[in-house]
Write a protein that holds these residues in place. Structure first.
Motif, PDB file in Angstrom:
ATOM      1  N   SER A   1       0.850  -1.188   0.000  1.00 45.17           N
ATOM      2  CA  SER A   1       0.000   0.000   0.000  1.00 45.17           C
ATOM      3  C   SER A   1       0.888   1.242   0.000  1.00 45.17           C
ATOM      4  O   SER A   1       2.108   1.149   0.163  1.00 45.17           O
ATOM      5  CB  SER A   1      -0.928  -0.001   1.216  1.00 45.17           C
ATOM      6  OG  SER A   1      -0.179   0.077   2.406  1.00 45.17           O
ATOM      7  N   PHE A   2       0.278   2.402  -0.165  1.00 48.99           N
ATOM      8  CA  PHE A   2       1.017   3.669  -0.196  1.00 48.99           C
ATOM      9  C   PHE A   2       0.093   4.800   0.230  1.00 48.99           C
ATOM     10  O   PHE A   2      -1.118   4.626   0.344  1.00 48.99           O
ATOM     11  CB  PHE A   2       1.594   3.925  -1.594  1.00 48.99           C
ATOM     12  CG  PHE A   2       0.547   4.231  -2.627  1.00 48.99           C
ATOM     13  CD1 PHE A   2       0.259   5.541  -2.969  1.00 48.99           C
ATOM     14  CD2 PHE A   2      -0.158   3.212  -3.248  1.00 48.99           C
ATOM     15  CE1 PHE A   2      -0.718   5.828  -3.923  1.00 48.99           C
ATOM     16  CE2 PHE A   2      -1.132   3.487  -4.195  1.00 48.99           C
ATOM     17  CZ  PHE A   2      -1.411   4.799  -4.532  1.00 48.99           C
ATOM     18  N   ASP A   3       0.661   5.968   0.452  1.00 51.07           N
ATOM     19  CA  ASP A   3      -0.096   7.192   0.706  1.00 51.07           C
ATOM     20  C   ASP A   3       0.049   8.080  -0.521  1.00 51.07           C
ATOM     21  O   ASP A   3       1.121   8.145  -1.129  1.00 51.07           O
ATOM     22  CB  ASP A   3       0.451   7.935   1.932  1.00 51.07           C
ATOM     23  CG  ASP A   3       0.279   7.152   3.224  1.00 51.07           C
ATOM     24  OD1 ASP A   3      -0.530   6.204   3.242  1.00 51.07           O
ATOM     25  OD2 ASP A   3       0.949   7.492   4.215  1.00 51.07           O
ATOM     26  N   GLY A   4      -1.015   8.784  -0.904  1.00 50.10           N
ATOM     27  CA  GLY A   4      -0.949   9.653  -2.068  1.00 50.10           C
ATOM     28  C   GLY A   4      -2.063  10.674  -2.073  1.00 50.10           C
ATOM     29  O   GLY A   4      -2.987  10.625  -1.257  1.00 50.10           O
ATOM     30  N   THR A   5      -1.953  11.612  -3.004  1.00 48.11           N
ATOM     31  CA  THR A   5      -2.956  12.656  -3.180  1.00 48.11           C
ATOM     32  C   THR A   5      -3.215  12.838  -4.667  1.00 48.11           C
ATOM     33  O   THR A   5      -2.474  12.336  -5.505  1.00 48.11           O
ATOM     34  CB  THR A   5      -2.487  14.009  -2.589  1.00 48.11           C
ATOM     35  OG1 THR A   5      -1.283  14.397  -3.263  1.00 48.11           O
ATOM     36  CG2 THR A   5      -2.233  13.903  -1.097  1.00 48.11           C
ATOM     37  N   GLY A   6      -4.285  13.562  -4.980  1.00 47.35           N
ATOM     38  CA  GLY A   6      -4.594  13.839  -6.378  1.00 47.35           C
ATOM     39  C   GLY A   6      -5.948  14.482  -6.526  1.00 47.35           C
ATOM     40  O   GLY A   6      -6.485  15.075  -5.580  1.00 47.35           O
ATOM     41  N   THR A   7      -6.506  14.372  -7.715  1.00 47.96           N
ATOM     42  CA  THR A   7      -7.837  14.905  -8.006  1.00 47.96           C
ATOM     43  C   THR A   7      -8.751  13.746  -8.359  1.00 47.96           C
ATOM     44  O   THR A   7      -8.296  12.677  -8.759  1.00 47.96           O
ATOM     45  CB  THR A   7      -7.809  15.919  -9.167  1.00 47.96           C
ATOM     46  OG1 THR A   7      -7.270  15.282 -10.327  1.00 47.96           O
ATOM     47  CG2 THR A   7      -6.966  17.137  -8.817  1.00 47.96           C
TER      48      THR A   7
END
Length: 163
Positions: free
Chosen positions: A92-98
């Motif tokens: 798994s990972f952490d992320g941001t976006g739209t």
């Protein structure tokens, strides 16, 4: 006379056998279509703002920063998009976006995530498209993805947190 009856019986037997063999094929399709929560039609972005919790501590927060800009933050998000993401300890990972609603009016709701800030070195593309489902009773909408073979019901579900 006897010969006519035998022919009629053989045809009836053949038709019955064909129907019996076809039943599992149509049942599989029907079950696959019902896999996961019922679809929510006519969904808008305003219906979806909030934080959703999923398997193994995953969280997805859908926000509106003003105007037409809608962003998300993902924590412990699945690094892949197949059935392996349901396993304990899956990457798994952490992320941001739209994010955006990508379904046309009257179609089942779908949300697409576009990651802009994602840890590098992770395998494959992450889970990026989710369907919008009806929560039970008066529960808010939920997000989900059907995974793998449609004849085997495997669903990644995210329930919206209340409050």
């Amino acid at each position: 006379m006897n010969r006519v009856r035998r022919t009629a019986r053989r045809r009836l037997f053949a038709a019955t056998a064909l129907a019996a063999c076809s039943l599992p094929l149509t049942t599989g399709c029907t079950e696959a279509a019902r896999c996961g929560p019922p679809a929510l039609d006519e969904v808008s972005q305003m219906d979806l703002y909030g934080t959703y919790a999923g398997p193994h501590g995953s969280r997805l927060t859908l926000t509106n920063t003003g105007g037409t800009t809608v962003t998300f933050t993902a924590r412990d998000w699945p690094a892949g998009n197949g059935v392996g993401i349901l396993a304990e300890g899956a990457p798994s990972f952490d992320g941001t976006g739209t994010w955006s609603v990508v379904s046309a009016p009257g179609e089942p709701g779908r949300v697409r995530l576009s990651f802009e800030n994602r840890e590098t070195g992770r395998p494959g593309p992450p889970l990026q498209q989710l369907e919008v489902g009806k929560g039970e009773g008066d529960a808010p909408p939920m997000l989900f993805a059907r995974l793998g073979d449609p004849d085997v019901c495997r669903v990644y579900e995210l329930e919206r947190e209340r409050g």
